[in-house]
Design a protein around this motif. Structure first.
Motif, PDB file in Angstrom:
ATOM      1  N   GLU A 253      -7.193  17.341  18.017  1.00 45.55           N
ATOM      2  CA  GLU A 253      -5.864  16.574  17.960  1.00 45.55           C
ATOM      3  C   GLU A 253      -6.069  15.392  17.165  1.00 45.55           C
ATOM      4  OE1 GLU A 253      -2.996  17.758  18.157  1.00 45.55           O
ATOM      5  OE2 GLU A 253      -3.848  19.876  19.199  1.00 45.55           O
ATOM      6  N   ALA A 254      -7.439  15.217  16.600  1.00 45.49           N
ATOM      7  CA  ALA A 254      -7.747  13.676  15.880  1.00 45.49           C
ATOM      8  C   ALA A 254      -6.818  13.504  14.840  1.00 45.49           C
ATOM      9  CB  ALA A 254      -9.234  14.095  15.314  1.00 45.49           C
ATOM     10  N   LYS A 255      -6.841  12.078  14.483  1.00 46.89           N
ATOM     11  CA  LYS A 255      -6.021  11.523  13.576  1.00 46.89           C
ATOM     12  C   LYS A 255      -6.543  12.140  12.104  1.00 46.89           C
ATOM     13  CE  LYS A 255      -8.527   7.266  13.892  1.00 46.89           C
ATOM     14  NZ  LYS A 255      -9.224   7.675  15.273  1.00 46.89           N
ATOM     15  N   LYS A 256      -5.606  12.017  11.280  1.00 48.83           N
ATOM     16  CA  LYS A 256      -5.907  12.609  10.006  1.00 48.83           C
ATOM     17  C   LYS A 256      -6.274  11.380   9.002  1.00 48.83           C
ATOM     18  CE  LYS A 256      -2.209  16.058   9.574  1.00 48.83           C
ATOM     19  NZ  LYS A 256      -1.037  16.370   8.945  1.00 48.83           N
ATOM     20  N   PRO A 257      -7.208  11.447   8.116  1.00 56.03           N
ATOM     21  CA  PRO A 257      -7.903  10.370   7.307  1.00 56.03           C
ATOM     22  C   PRO A 257      -6.902   9.390   6.936  1.00 56.03           C
ATOM     23  CG  PRO A 257      -8.906  12.469   6.669  1.00 56.03           C
ATOM     24  CD  PRO A 257      -7.687  12.981   7.781  1.00 56.03           C
ATOM     25  N   GLU A 258      -5.576   9.997   6.314  1.00 55.18           N
ATOM     26  CA  GLU A 258      -4.754   9.003   5.665  1.00 55.18           C
ATOM     27  C   GLU A 258      -4.003   8.093   6.944  1.00 55.18           C
ATOM     28  OE1 GLU A 258      -2.778  13.014   6.203  1.00 55.18           O
ATOM     29  OE2 GLU A 258      -4.686  12.335   5.511  1.00 55.18           O
ATOM     30  N   ASN A 259      -4.241   8.357   8.341  1.00 53.89           N
ATOM     31  CA  ASN A 259      -3.894   7.524   9.325  1.00 53.89           C
ATOM     32  C   ASN A 259      -4.678   6.561   9.890  1.00 53.89           C
ATOM     33  OD1 ASN A 259      -1.390   8.985   9.232  1.00 53.89           O
ATOM     34  ND2 ASN A 259      -1.958  10.488  10.629  1.00 53.89           N
ATOM     35  N   PHE A 260      -5.936   6.436   9.151  1.00 50.76           N
ATOM     36  CA  PHE A 260      -7.024   5.409   9.692  1.00 50.76           C
ATOM     37  C   PHE A 260      -6.534   4.156   9.200  1.00 50.76           C
ATOM     38  CE2 PHE A 260      -9.676   8.755  10.577  1.00 50.76           C
ATOM     39  CZ  PHE A 260     -10.955   8.328  11.227  1.00 50.76           C
ATOM     40  N   LYS A 261      -6.884   3.246  10.082  1.00 46.62           N
ATOM     41  CA  LYS A 261      -6.159   1.683   9.609  1.00 46.62           C
ATOM     42  C   LYS A 261      -6.989   1.410   8.183  1.00 46.62           C
ATOM     43  CE  LYS A 261      -5.269  -2.723  11.624  1.00 46.62           C
ATOM     44  NZ  LYS A 261      -5.269  -3.800  12.770  1.00 46.62           N
ATOM     45  N   ALA A 262      -6.246   0.794   7.515  1.00 46.53           N
ATOM     46  CA  ALA A 262      -6.453   0.396   5.900  1.00 46.53           C
ATOM     47  C   ALA A 262      -6.944  -0.932   6.226  1.00 46.53           C
ATOM     48  CB  ALA A 262      -5.393   0.575   5.160  1.00 46.53           C
ATOM     49  N   TYR A 263      -8.382  -1.058   6.571  1.00 47.04           N
ATOM     50  CA  TYR A 263      -8.945  -2.397   6.506  1.00 47.04           C
ATOM     51  C   TYR A 263      -9.427  -2.548   4.988  1.00 47.04           C
ATOM     52  CZ  TYR A 263      -9.593  -2.097  11.570  1.00 47.04           C
ATOM     53  OH  TYR A 263      -9.232  -1.931  13.011  1.00 47.04           O
ATOM     54  N   VAL A 264      -9.688  -1.515   4.511  1.00 49.65           N
ATOM     55  CA  VAL A 264     -10.268  -1.938   2.968  1.00 49.65           C
ATOM     56  C   VAL A 264      -9.064  -1.251   1.976  1.00 49.65           C
ATOM     57  CG1 VAL A 264     -12.128  -1.113   1.554  1.00 49.65           C
ATOM     58  CG2 VAL A 264     -12.530  -1.526   3.861  1.00 49.65           C
ATOM     59  N   SER A 265      -8.922  -1.828   0.884  1.00 51.27           N
ATOM     60  CA  SER A 265      -7.760  -1.471   0.132  1.00 51.27           C
ATOM     61  C   SER A 265      -8.502  -0.910  -1.297  1.00 51.27           C
ATOM     62  CB  SER A 265      -7.146  -2.587  -0.274  1.00 51.27           C
ATOM     63  OG  SER A 265      -7.771  -3.691  -0.990  1.00 51.27           O
ATOM     64  N   ALA A 266      -7.573   0.115  -1.983  1.00 49.31           N
ATOM     65  CA  ALA A 266      -8.083   0.581  -2.961  1.00 49.31           C
ATOM     66  C   ALA A 266      -8.363  -0.486  -4.211  1.00 49.31           C
ATOM     67  CB  ALA A 266      -7.007   1.442  -3.593  1.00 49.31           C
ATOM     68  N   GLU A 267      -7.369  -1.436  -3.991  1.00 46.20           N
ATOM     69  CA  GLU A 267      -7.611  -2.753  -4.870  1.00 46.20           C
ATOM     70  C   GLU A 267      -8.852  -3.249  -4.923  1.00 46.20           C
ATOM     71  OE1 GLU A 267      -4.999  -2.140  -2.947  1.00 46.20           O
ATOM     72  OE2 GLU A 267      -3.668  -1.322  -4.482  1.00 46.20           O
ATOM     73  N   SER A 268      -9.475  -3.704  -3.640  1.00 45.76           N
ATOM     74  CA  SER A 268     -10.729  -4.468  -3.342  1.00 45.76           C
ATOM     75  C   SER A 268     -11.944  -3.421  -4.052  1.00 45.76           C
ATOM     76  CB  SER A 268     -10.953  -4.752  -1.921  1.00 45.76           C
ATOM     77  OG  SER A 268     -10.149  -5.484  -1.338  1.00 45.76           O
ATOM     78  N   ILE A 269     -11.581  -2.115  -3.702  1.00 45.40           N
ATOM     79  CA  ILE A 269     -12.591  -1.229  -4.373  1.00 45.40           C
ATOM     80  C   ILE A 269     -12.591  -1.238  -5.887  1.00 45.40           C
ATOM     81  CG2 ILE A 269     -13.563   1.085  -4.575  1.00 45.40           C
ATOM     82  CD1 ILE A 269     -14.174   0.071  -1.837  1.00 45.40           C
ATOM     83  N   LYS A 270     -11.427  -1.170  -6.370  1.00 43.22           N
ATOM     84  CA  LYS A 270     -11.326  -1.310  -7.773  1.00 43.22           C
ATOM     85  C   LYS A 270     -11.820  -2.324  -8.625  1.00 43.22           C
ATOM     86  CE  LYS A 270      -7.902  -1.131 -11.597  1.00 43.22           C
ATOM     87  NZ  LYS A 270      -6.465  -0.895 -11.789  1.00 43.22           N
ATOM     88  N   LYS A 271     -11.810  -3.779  -7.784  1.00 39.57           N
ATOM     89  CA  LYS A 271     -12.350  -4.689  -8.310  1.00 39.57           C
ATOM     90  C   LYS A 271     -13.912  -4.998  -8.642  1.00 39.57           C
ATOM     91  CE  LYS A 271     -13.048  -9.595  -6.787  1.00 39.57           C
ATOM     92  NZ  LYS A 271     -12.789 -10.631  -5.613  1.00 39.57           N
ATOM     93  N   HIS A 272     -14.486  -4.377  -7.500  1.00 35.60           N
ATOM     94  CA  HIS A 272     -15.948  -4.351  -7.543  1.00 35.60           C
ATOM     95  C   HIS A 272     -16.506  -3.426  -8.391  1.00 35.60           C
ATOM     96  CE1 HIS A 272     -15.611  -6.467  -3.791  1.00 35.60           C
ATOM     97  NE2 HIS A 272     -15.192  -5.588  -3.027  1.00 35.60           N
ATOM     98  N   ILE A 273     -15.852  -2.058  -8.422  1.00 39.20           N
ATOM     99  CA  ILE A 273     -16.334  -1.273  -9.331  1.00 39.20           C
ATOM    100  C   ILE A 273     -16.093  -1.616 -10.912  1.00 39.20           C
ATOM    101  CG2 ILE A 273     -16.101   1.109 -10.031  1.00 39.20           C
ATOM    102  CD1 ILE A 273     -15.812   2.046  -7.328  1.00 39.20           C
TER     103      ILE A 273
END
Length: 346
Positions: free
Chosen positions: A49-69
């Motif tokens: 009954e574990a939570k799905k990946p999309e339901n994890f708390k979003a501490y890290v944003s796609a925008e932050s990842i994009k900036k680094h890469i």
């Protein structure tokens, strides 16, 4: 990721490791290799009954990842070859991220210098002290290599091998994990965040750092490496695969900490012995601790290894952010367990 040529189906792919060729996947051998390496029944039940990946708390944003890469894989950095001005700029960027987050240097300088086959190489090494008076004397090492190969065969006049997937993606994950733990202060054990240079020259940076740490009083508990997580796998019931899966109970414990099957077994990772072909291996060799790599490069989902088309534009930033958010609970579990729950099986 160090170069290995692999012929799979009708395409050419690469894998971590030495410069020797890797033979074509043997479907029968791969199937045999996968036997016996599943999550234990009690853990499976706990994850039902574990939570799905999309339901994890979003501490890290796609925008932050994009900036680094987008910075690390930009043409301005000229492919981040060890010893180049481009990799120096990359190191400066990483150090600034650590400084702004409050991540201190482990040594007197963030730059851990070494000779890399006649050129100057340097890892970037930061540290967060643990919050527990006793456990802070133990360390979890989280790493990724930030170098790449510089240039490659020209395509439409472009010769810059930007290395977005390999390994600006893993580097961005380490930066964001460092920022998260610096803010949350949720680690009882101390954490070393290591970005390695000269991986592409033969895993030189990680070998240097492991040997240097061996001369100190450090007590590493586990080493956790991140390599090529820029695009998702398909048809898997886990988010990342773990190299050397059967050699420890890291996946089992990590998934238990996370409440979902984050780590899984990829038969090709065993077939090609990827455990020995990334920056985790030096830490196993020197300290004989659980030291393993996670990745989402599965030999079918990325065509541009060591090519000029490994660009930021083809990275899946939402996927990378999702992976990092899923890694956070598992890393917290590793840093906070009262005993050494992750053990090596040999």
């Amino acid at each position: 990721m160090r170069k290995i040529l692999v012929t799979l189906s009708a395409f050419t792919f690469m894998a971590c490791g030495s410069h020797s060729d890797v033979r074509e996947v043997d479907a029968t051998a791969a199937a045999e290799a996968s036997k016996g390496y599943t999550i234990q029944t009690d853990v499976k039940t706990a994850l039902t009954e574990a939570k799905k990946p999309e339901n994890f708390k979003a501490y890290v944003s796609a925008e932050s990842i994009k900036k680094h890469i987008e910075f690390l894989a930009s043409d301005d950095l000229q492919g981040r070859k060890t010893g180049s001005e481009g990799i120096d700029e990359a190191a400066t960027y990483i150090i600034k991220q650590f400084q702004d987050a409050g991540v201190k240097s482990y040594f007197s300088s963030y730059r851990d210098k070494f000779d890399a086959k006649g050129v100057s190489g340097y890892n970037v090494v930061g540290m967060l002290e643990g919050t527990d008076p006793k456990l802070k004397n133990e360390y979890v090492v989280i790493g990724a290599h930030y170098d790449h190969i510089g240039t490659a065969k020209a395509v439409n006049g472009d010769i810059i091998a930007n290395g977005a997937n390999d390994n600006a993606s893993g580097t961005s994950a380490v930066i964001e994990l460092a920022k998260y733990f610096a803010k949350s202060k949720s680690n009882k054990r101390s954490i070393i965040f290591a970005l390695f240079s000269a991986e592409e020259l033969g895993l030189l940076g990680s070998a240097h750092l492991a040997a240097r740490l061996k001369t100190t009083e450090i007590k590493p508990y586990v080493m956790f490496n991140i390599e090529m997580i820029g695009v998702p796998m398909t048809g898997k019931d886990y988010s990342v695969y773990l190299t050397g899966y059967e050699n420890s109970n890291m996946a089992e414990k990590f998934n238990s900490y996370s409440g979902i099957k984050v780590m899984g077994f990829l038969p090709q990772a065993k077939e090609y012995n990827l455990f020995k072909r990334s920056d985790n291996f030096a830490f196993y060799e020197v300290f004989k601790i659980p030291a393993q790599t996670v990745s989402t490069f599965d030999f079918t989902n990325f065509d541009y290894y060591h090519q000029v088309d490994d660009e930021a534009a083809i990275m899946n930033f939402d996927h990378i952010a999702s992976v990092v958010n899923q890694l956070i609970p598992g890393v917290e579990g590793m840093t906070n367990s009262e005993s050494h729950e992750i053990i090596w099986n040999e």
